[in-house]
Motif scaffolding. Structure first.
Motif, PDB file in Angstrom:
ATOM      1  N   LEU A 138      15.335  -3.489  -0.265  1.00 27.09           N
ATOM      2  CA  LEU A 138      14.424  -4.582   0.100  1.00 27.09           C
ATOM      3  C   LEU A 138      13.077  -4.044   0.564  1.00 27.09           C
ATOM      4  O   LEU A 138      12.025  -4.554   0.189  1.00 27.09           O
ATOM      5  CB  LEU A 138      15.042  -5.459   1.190  1.00 27.09           C
ATOM      6  CG  LEU A 138      16.143  -6.398   0.741  1.00 27.09           C
ATOM      7  CD1 LEU A 138      16.804  -7.041   1.948  1.00 27.09           C
ATOM      8  CD2 LEU A 138      15.599  -7.460  -0.209  1.00 27.09           C
ATOM      9  N   ALA A 139      13.097  -3.013   1.386  1.00 26.98           N
ATOM     10  CA  ALA A 139      11.855  -2.461   1.919  1.00 26.98           C
ATOM     11  C   ALA A 139      11.033  -1.748   0.856  1.00 26.98           C
ATOM     12  O   ALA A 139       9.807  -1.831   0.849  1.00 26.98           O
ATOM     13  CB  ALA A 139      12.173  -1.504   3.064  1.00 26.98           C
ATOM     14  N   LEU A 140      11.695  -1.039  -0.046  1.00 22.02           N
ATOM     15  CA  LEU A 140      10.979  -0.269  -1.062  1.00 22.02           C
ATOM     16  C   LEU A 140      10.699  -1.077  -2.322  1.00 22.02           C
ATOM     17  O   LEU A 140       9.887  -0.689  -3.152  1.00 22.02           O
ATOM     18  CB  LEU A 140      11.784   0.986  -1.417  1.00 22.02           C
ATOM     19  CG  LEU A 140      12.127   1.902  -0.244  1.00 22.02           C
ATOM     20  CD1 LEU A 140      12.985   3.067  -0.710  1.00 22.02           C
ATOM     21  CD2 LEU A 140      10.876   2.384   0.450  1.00 22.02           C
ATOM     22  N   GLY A 141      11.359  -2.209  -2.455  1.00 19.62           N
ATOM     23  CA  GLY A 141      11.250  -3.021  -3.671  1.00 19.62           C
ATOM     24  C   GLY A 141       9.855  -3.481  -3.995  1.00 19.62           C
ATOM     25  O   GLY A 141       9.453  -3.486  -5.161  1.00 19.62           O
ATOM     26  N   SER A 142       9.081  -3.902  -3.004  1.00 18.73           N
ATOM     27  CA  SER A 142       7.747  -4.424  -3.300  1.00 18.73           C
ATOM     28  C   SER A 142       6.854  -3.357  -3.916  1.00 18.73           C
ATOM     29  O   SER A 142       6.075  -3.634  -4.823  1.00 18.73           O
ATOM     30  CB  SER A 142       7.102  -5.002  -2.042  1.00 18.73           C
ATOM     31  OG  SER A 142       6.950  -4.001  -1.065  1.00 18.73           O
ATOM     32  N   GLU A 143       6.966  -2.132  -3.467  1.00 16.24           N
ATOM     33  CA  GLU A 143       6.148  -1.052  -4.028  1.00 16.24           C
ATOM     34  C   GLU A 143       6.627  -0.641  -5.418  1.00 16.24           C
ATOM     35  O   GLU A 143       5.846  -0.259  -6.271  1.00 16.24           O
ATOM     36  CB  GLU A 143       6.175   0.154  -3.104  1.00 16.24           C
ATOM     37  CG  GLU A 143       5.299   1.281  -3.611  1.00 16.24           C
ATOM     38  CD  GLU A 143       5.232   2.433  -2.638  1.00 16.24           C
ATOM     39  OE1 GLU A 143       5.222   3.569  -3.136  1.00 16.24           O
ATOM     40  OE2 GLU A 143       5.190   2.214  -1.431  1.00 16.24           O
TER      41      GLU A 143
END
Length: 85
Positions: free
Chosen positions: A14-19
């Protein structure tokens, strides 16, 4: 509290998904804190993660066992800190 490897894996995605263009994703920064060992992990995308500790000994094993993962631009400082011990 994230005490399960599956929950930790989900939180990382979830945290790395946007990047990385993965959905669903969460915005903001993610920090994992181990209060007992006084270590903080800050993953910041596919580039890597910062590992911060209050005691040098807490990082010594990581320095030795994961040396191939370490970034070259910090290597001189890390050698000074860990190879003297």
């Amino acid at each position: 509290m994230l005490d399960s490897p599956d929950l930790i894996k989900e939180a990382l995605w979830l945290a790395l998904g946007s990047e990385l263009g993965i959905r669903p994703a969460a915005t903001g920064s993610l920090y994992f804190v181990d209060f007992e060992n006084r270590i903080v992990l800050h993953p910041y995308g596919d580039r890597g993660m910062d590992v911060i500790a209050m005691r040098r000994e807490a990082l010594s094993d990581l320095y030795r066992s994961r040396d191939s993962w370490l970034l070259e631009h910090d290597m001189a400082r890390m050698k000074t800190l860990f190879e003297e011990a």
